[in-house]
Motif scaffolding. Sequence first.
Motif, PDB file in Angstrom:
ATOM      1  N   HIS A  31       7.658  13.982  35.961  1.00  8.79           N
ATOM      2  CA  HIS A  31       7.594  13.053  37.083  1.00  8.79           C
ATOM      3  C   HIS A  31       6.381  13.337  37.973  1.00  8.79           C
ATOM      4  O   HIS A  31       5.724  12.412  38.449  1.00  8.79           O
ATOM      5  N   PHE A  32       6.069  14.593  38.192  1.00  8.09           N
ATOM      6  CA  PHE A  32       4.898  14.941  38.994  1.00  8.09           C
ATOM      7  C   PHE A  32       3.611  14.472  38.319  1.00  8.09           C
ATOM      8  O   PHE A  32       2.707  13.954  38.972  1.00  8.09           O
ATOM      9  N   THR A  39      -1.268   4.693  39.421  1.00  4.07           N
ATOM     10  CA  THR A  39      -1.318   4.033  40.719  1.00  4.07           C
ATOM     11  C   THR A  39      -0.024   3.284  41.012  1.00  4.07           C
ATOM     12  O   THR A  39       0.305   3.046  42.168  1.00  4.07           O
ATOM     13  N   TRP A  40       0.720   2.885  39.987  1.00  7.45           N
ATOM     14  CA  TRP A  40       1.910   2.068  40.181  1.00  7.45           C
ATOM     15  C   TRP A  40       3.152   2.898  40.483  1.00  7.45           C
ATOM     16  O   TRP A  40       4.068   2.417  41.149  1.00  7.45           O
ATOM     17  N   PHE A  41       3.229   4.134  40.018  1.00  9.54           N
ATOM     18  CA  PHE A  41       4.452   4.916  40.168  1.00  9.54           C
ATOM     19  C   PHE A  41       4.767   5.262  41.627  1.00  9.54           C
ATOM     20  O   PHE A  41       5.925   5.127  42.034  1.00  9.54           O
ATOM     21  N   PRO A  42       3.782   5.679  42.434  1.00  8.29           N
ATOM     22  CA  PRO A  42       4.117   5.933  43.848  1.00  8.29           C
ATOM     23  C   PRO A  42       4.631   4.682  44.556  1.00  8.29           C
ATOM     24  O   PRO A  42       5.560   4.762  45.364  1.00  8.29           O
ATOM     25  N   LYS A  43       4.050   3.522  44.258  1.00  8.73           N
ATOM     26  CA  LYS A  43       4.521   2.280  44.856  1.00  8.73           C
ATOM     27  C   LYS A  43       5.948   1.981  44.398  1.00  8.73           C
ATOM     28  O   LYS A  43       6.782   1.547  45.186  1.00  8.73           O
ATOM     29  N   PHE A  44       6.216   2.208  43.124  1.00 13.92           N
ATOM     30  CA  PHE A  44       7.552   1.977  42.581  1.00 13.92           C
ATOM     31  C   PHE A  44       8.578   2.894  43.241  1.00 13.92           C
ATOM     32  O   PHE A  44       9.682   2.460  43.596  1.00 13.92           O
ATOM     33  N   MET A  45       8.224   4.151  43.430  1.00 15.14           N
ATOM     34  CA  MET A  45       9.150   5.100  44.049  1.00 15.14           C
ATOM     35  C   MET A  45       9.402   4.772  45.521  1.00 15.14           C
ATOM     36  O   MET A  45      10.433   5.136  46.067  1.00 15.14           O
ATOM     37  N   ASN A  46       8.469   4.082  46.176  1.00 14.01           N
ATOM     38  CA  ASN A  46       8.642   3.678  47.565  1.00 14.01           C
ATOM     39  C   ASN A  46       9.302   2.309  47.697  1.00 14.01           C
ATOM     40  O   ASN A  46       9.441   1.796  48.797  1.00 14.01           O
ATOM     41  N   GLY A  47       9.671   1.683  46.575  1.00  9.96           N
ATOM     42  CA  GLY A  47      10.406   0.433  46.614  1.00  9.96           C
ATOM     43  C   GLY A  47       9.563  -0.812  46.658  1.00  9.96           C
ATOM     44  O   GLY A  47      10.076  -1.897  46.899  1.00  9.96           O
ATOM     45  N   LYS A  48       8.278  -0.694  46.412  1.00  5.44           N
ATOM     46  CA  LYS A  48       7.418  -1.874  46.414  1.00  5.44           C
ATOM     47  C   LYS A  48       7.401  -2.487  45.015  1.00  5.44           C
ATOM     48  O   LYS A  48       7.486  -1.798  44.018  1.00  5.44           O
TER      49      LYS A  48
END
Length: 59
Positions: A31-32, A39-48
Amino acid sequence: MNQGKIWTVVKPSVGLPLLLGSVATIVILVHFAILTHTTWFPKFMNGKTAAIESPVNVG
């Protein structure tokens, strides 16, 4: 259980925490790696939601 004899070599009180700890460590590392290399995974984890790109007409 086809691997039941392993517990005659390794005590379950030692083997199970090592097994589960190693699985948890691998999951965290994967996961890290995804989090830091996409670029998409942090947005996905924040609910965007992901922006859907329109297909490009070629030809």
